[in-house]
Design an enzyme around this catalytic site. Structure first.
Site, mmCIF file in Angstrom:
data_model
loop_
_atom_site.group_PDB
_atom_site.id
_atom_site.type_symbol
_atom_site.label_atom_id
_atom_site.label_comp_id
_atom_site.label_asym_id
_atom_site.label_seq_id
_atom_site.Cartn_x
_atom_site.Cartn_y
_atom_site.Cartn_z
ATOM 1 N N GLY A 86 0.827 -1.213 0.000
ATOM 2 C CA GLY A 86 0.000 0.000 0.000
ATOM 3 C C GLY A 86 0.849 1.246 0.000
ATOM 4 N N GLY A 88 2.661 3.739 1.403
ATOM 5 C CA GLY A 88 3.225 3.989 2.724
ATOM 6 C C GLY A 88 3.852 5.361 2.856
ATOM 7 N N ARG A 89 4.047 6.008 1.730
ATOM 8 C CA ARG A 89 4.643 7.357 1.770
ATOM 9 C C ARG A 89 4.081 8.205 0.639
ATOM 10 N NH1 ARG A 89 10.298 6.094 -1.322
ATOM 11 N NH2 ARG A 89 9.511 4.169 -2.184
ATOM 12 N N LYS A 109 4.208 12.201 -3.285
ATOM 13 C CA LYS A 109 5.059 11.101 -2.812
ATOM 14 C C LYS A 109 6.074 11.672 -1.827
ATOM 15 C CE LYS A 109 7.935 7.359 -4.616
ATOM 16 N NZ LYS A 109 8.479 6.756 -5.832
ATOM 17 N N ASP A 121 8.919 5.904 7.580
ATOM 18 C CA ASP A 121 8.554 7.219 8.110
ATOM 19 C C ASP A 121 7.602 7.984 7.192
ATOM 20 O OD1 ASP A 121 10.208 7.831 6.022
ATOM 21 O OD2 ASP A 121 11.711 8.900 7.205
ATOM 22 N N ARG A 172 3.547 13.418 -8.369
ATOM 23 C CA ARG A 172 3.596 12.454 -9.473
ATOM 24 C C ARG A 172 2.242 12.415 -10.170
ATOM 25 N NH1 ARG A 172 5.918 6.566 -8.203
ATOM 26 N NH2 ARG A 172 4.018 6.243 -7.007
ATOM 27 N N ASP A 244 4.109 -5.033 -7.326
ATOM 28 C CA ASP A 244 3.501 -3.775 -6.884
ATOM 29 C C ASP A 244 4.077 -2.588 -7.657
ATOM 30 O OD1 ASP A 244 5.764 -4.718 -5.223
ATOM 31 O OD2 ASP A 244 5.682 -2.708 -4.385
ATOM 32 N N ASP A 254 7.713 3.754 -10.561
ATOM 33 C CA ASP A 254 8.643 3.511 -9.459
ATOM 34 C C ASP A 254 10.101 3.581 -9.923
ATOM 35 O OD1 ASP A 254 10.063 2.742 -7.162
ATOM 36 O OD2 ASP A 254 8.261 1.785 -6.390
HETATM 37 P P1 AMP Z 1 8.969 0.629 -3.249
HETATM 38 O O1 AMP Z 1 10.237 -0.089 -2.934
HETATM 39 O O2 AMP Z 1 9.145 2.082 -3.490
HETATM 40 O O3 AMP Z 1 8.202 -0.027 -4.341
HETATM 41 O O4 AMP Z 1 8.083 0.538 -1.942
HETATM 42 C C1 AMP Z 1 7.633 -0.679 -1.419
HETATM 43 C C2 AMP Z 1 6.691 -0.461 -0.262
HETATM 44 O O5 AMP Z 1 7.356 0.185 0.828
HETATM 45 C C3 AMP Z 1 5.495 0.428 -0.587
HETATM 46 O O6 AMP Z 1 4.396 -0.058 0.142
HETATM 47 C C4 AMP Z 1 5.919 1.763 -0.070
HETATM 48 O O7 AMP Z 1 4.837 2.592 0.224
HETATM 49 C C5 AMP Z 1 6.695 1.378 1.181
HETATM 50 N N1 AMP Z 1 7.681 2.397 1.568
HETATM 51 C C6 AMP Z 1 8.838 2.671 0.945
HETATM 52 N N2 AMP Z 1 9.498 3.669 1.568
HETATM 53 C C7 AMP Z 1 8.726 4.042 2.624
HETATM 54 C C8 AMP Z 1 8.863 5.018 3.653
HETATM 55 N N3 AMP Z 1 9.915 5.845 3.732
HETATM 56 N N4 AMP Z 1 7.871 5.101 4.564
HETATM 57 C C9 AMP Z 1 6.812 4.284 4.495
HETATM 58 N N5 AMP Z 1 6.624 3.350 3.568
HETATM 59 C C10 AMP Z 1 7.576 3.216 2.630
HETATM 60 MG MG MG Z 2 6.661 0.920 -5.338
#
Ligand code: AMP
Ligand code: MG
Length: 475
Positions: A86, A88-89, A109, A121, A172, A244, A254
């Site tokens: 989901g 997360g940021r 983002k 965070d 974005r 994802d 991404d």
């Molecule tokens: P990504 O590697 O960018 O595809 O992210 C994978 C998952 O980790 C996704 O659910 C993101 O929302 C979550 N995520 C990545 N960085 C952060 C962060 N700094 N804080 C919270 N969630 C994160």
């Molecule tokens: Mg991602």
């Protein structure tokens, strides 16, 4: 800010997302607004640079008509199943209909924690924000479907990573942020009602000609085959092709550890966490198939057939990727080599060149651009052993269409790509408060196919000490 939002995702059932506003930041400051994209979206670029505009881009003010939310999704990360990921940021502010009638998401983002943040965070630091800005806009200018960058701001807050770094937020824009993992989220919960609602939403939004889940699968397979062929054609390595991070709309999404190759080698990997080379350059088509098979699996329960039959027809569609990708790849490289049409011997000629490039540590972008020029023999200096090239050149020369060759090939072979060492240089300067390298890079990359002699350094391959060995997931 007056924005004509029309938020179709927010009208989906409540279990699709968590409604929440971005978390305000201490001292927002504008880095850049993408004027052209703002206008495409029907937004006034000047309004985005006012204090109210910047407050919106930083998440400090939610504009009228927005319905901010964090989307739920799941996914396979490096092949391992994660039932809940989901946003997360990130927070989706809402959707607008652009000047060409296409619905586009506007998402922040780095906008603070959400119920999906797990241990993160919810923030982003300046590096990944600038990387995504530069590379996604470069991809767009290269004619490759991608999410876009509308704006970047700093937050005036610190982000704690390996060290303390300046925080930033990227705005974005995407045709949607729906991923293979969005379907997997509901499939894993056995929530067929949600799967059907999501399928209807996606068909209406992206593939109106599709009538059934199977049609949707075929359309997504075709879109991904075209997309990955385009990545291969510019030497792009996504780096984190988790399910994802695969967009149902067929856009590149991404830009964490992504990179463009300098020297050609099919096994190239940049991502520091991809130790097994799962997402190496040459593996991208087969990983796309793996991801699309996960998509197909998620759709099985709503195909309206007995499980066995659904598996059989879905498998056939997935198997179709190979031919679709093959045709797109051949078209890509036929254009890059200035050939009339794809003949069997041309494919062999292409592979042979690539093999010689790998042997001769030749720069991918520079070889094809040199071949596009008036004096294609100049490409020989890109090879550690130029005789590797000399043996190939006359075979190619016997095949090419000479009329209009230079113009055609230059339109297929960029002079400029966002080279890693230049992206890193722009980030390092920005951390020190100097945005000039970032501005220059973004400006040059708007016209990647144009010779820009005043920026010839940005065409250069990295010197040995400039080579970037690894990229890091942009969290
Ligand atoms: P990504 O590697 O960018 O595809 O992210 C994978 C998952 O980790 C996704 O659910 C993101 O929302 C979550 N995520 C990545 N960085 C952060 C962060 N700094 N804080 C919270 N969630 C994160
Ligand atoms: Mg991602």
């Amino acid at each position: 800010m007056q924005i004509a939002f029309d938020n179709s995702y927010a009208r989906l059932p409540g279990r699709f997302f968590a409604p929440l506003a971005p978390t305000p930041v201490r001292a927002p400051s504008l880095i850049k607004v993408n004027d052209g994209l703002a206008r495409d979206l029907g937004l006034d670029p000047a309004a985005l640079t006012t204090p109210d505009g910047i407050a919106m881009l930083a998440g400090n003010q939610v504009p009228d008509g927005a319905a901010p939310l964090a989307q739920a999704y799941a996914g396979h990360q490096f092949g391992g199943w994660v039932p809940q990921l989901g946003d997360g940021r990130a927070v989706l502010l809402g959707e607008v209909i652009d000047q060409t009638g296409i619905r586009r998401d506007i998402q922040l983002k780095g906008s603070g924690p959400t119920p999906f943040s797990r241990r993160g965070d919810g923030r982003a630091w300046l590096g990944p924000v600038l990387r995504e800005y530069v590379v996604s806009e470069a991809m767009h200018a290269l004619g490759i479907p991608t999410t876009r960058a509308l704006a970047a701001v700093t937050t005036g807050e610190q982000v704690h990573r390996e060290r303390v770094l300046p925080g930033a937020v990227l705005t974005r824009v995407a045709s949607s942020h729906i991923r293979v993992g969005t379907f997997q989220f509901f499939a894993a919960r056995g929530d067929e009602e949600a799967l059907k609602a999501l399928t209807d939403h996606v068909i209406a939004r992206h593939y109106p000609e599709a009538e059934t889940p199977l049609d949707l699968l075929s359309a997504v397979v075709a879109a991904q085959a075209r997309l990955i062929a385009k990545w291969m054609g510019v030497g792009f390595i996504h780096g984190v092709m988790n399910t994802d991070n695969m967009s149902i709309a067929g856009e590149t999404i991404d830009y964490g550890p992504c990179a463009f190759m300098d020297d050609y080698h099919p096994d190239t990997v940049f991502s520091s966490i991809d130790r097994m080379g799962r997402y190496a350059y040459r593996k991208q088509p087969e990983i796309a198939v793996w991801n699309l098979a996960q998509f197909a699996t998620a759709l099985l329960p709503i195909m309206g057939m007995a499980h066995k039959d659904a598996v059989e027809v879905a498998t056939r569609v997935i198997e179709g990727f190979a031919d679709l990708f093959g045709a797109a790849w051949e078209a890509e490289f036929t254009a890059k080599l200035g050939l009339a049409q794809t003949e069997e011997e041309d494919v062999a000629l292409t592979y042979d060149l690539l093999m010689r490039m790998a042997k001769g540590q030749a720069d991918f972008t520079r070889v094809f651009r040199a071949l596009s020029g008036e004096n294609p023999e100049n490409a020989r200096t890109e090879f550690s052993d130029p005789t590797l090239f000399d043996a190939w050149l006359p075979r190619w020369q016997a095949r090419i269409l000479t009329t209009g060759r230079v113009a055609r090939m230059q339109a297929a072979n960029p002079a400029f790509i966002p080279r890693n060492h230049r992206v890193e240089e722009a980030i390092a300067a920005a951390v020190d408060g100097d945005y000039a390298p970032f501005e220059r890079l973004t400006a040059v990359l708007v016209h990647p196919f144009r010779d820009q002699p005043e920026h010839v350094e940005l065409m250069a391959a990295p010197a040995p000490e400039e080579i970037v060995q690894a990229t890091f997931c942009g969290t």
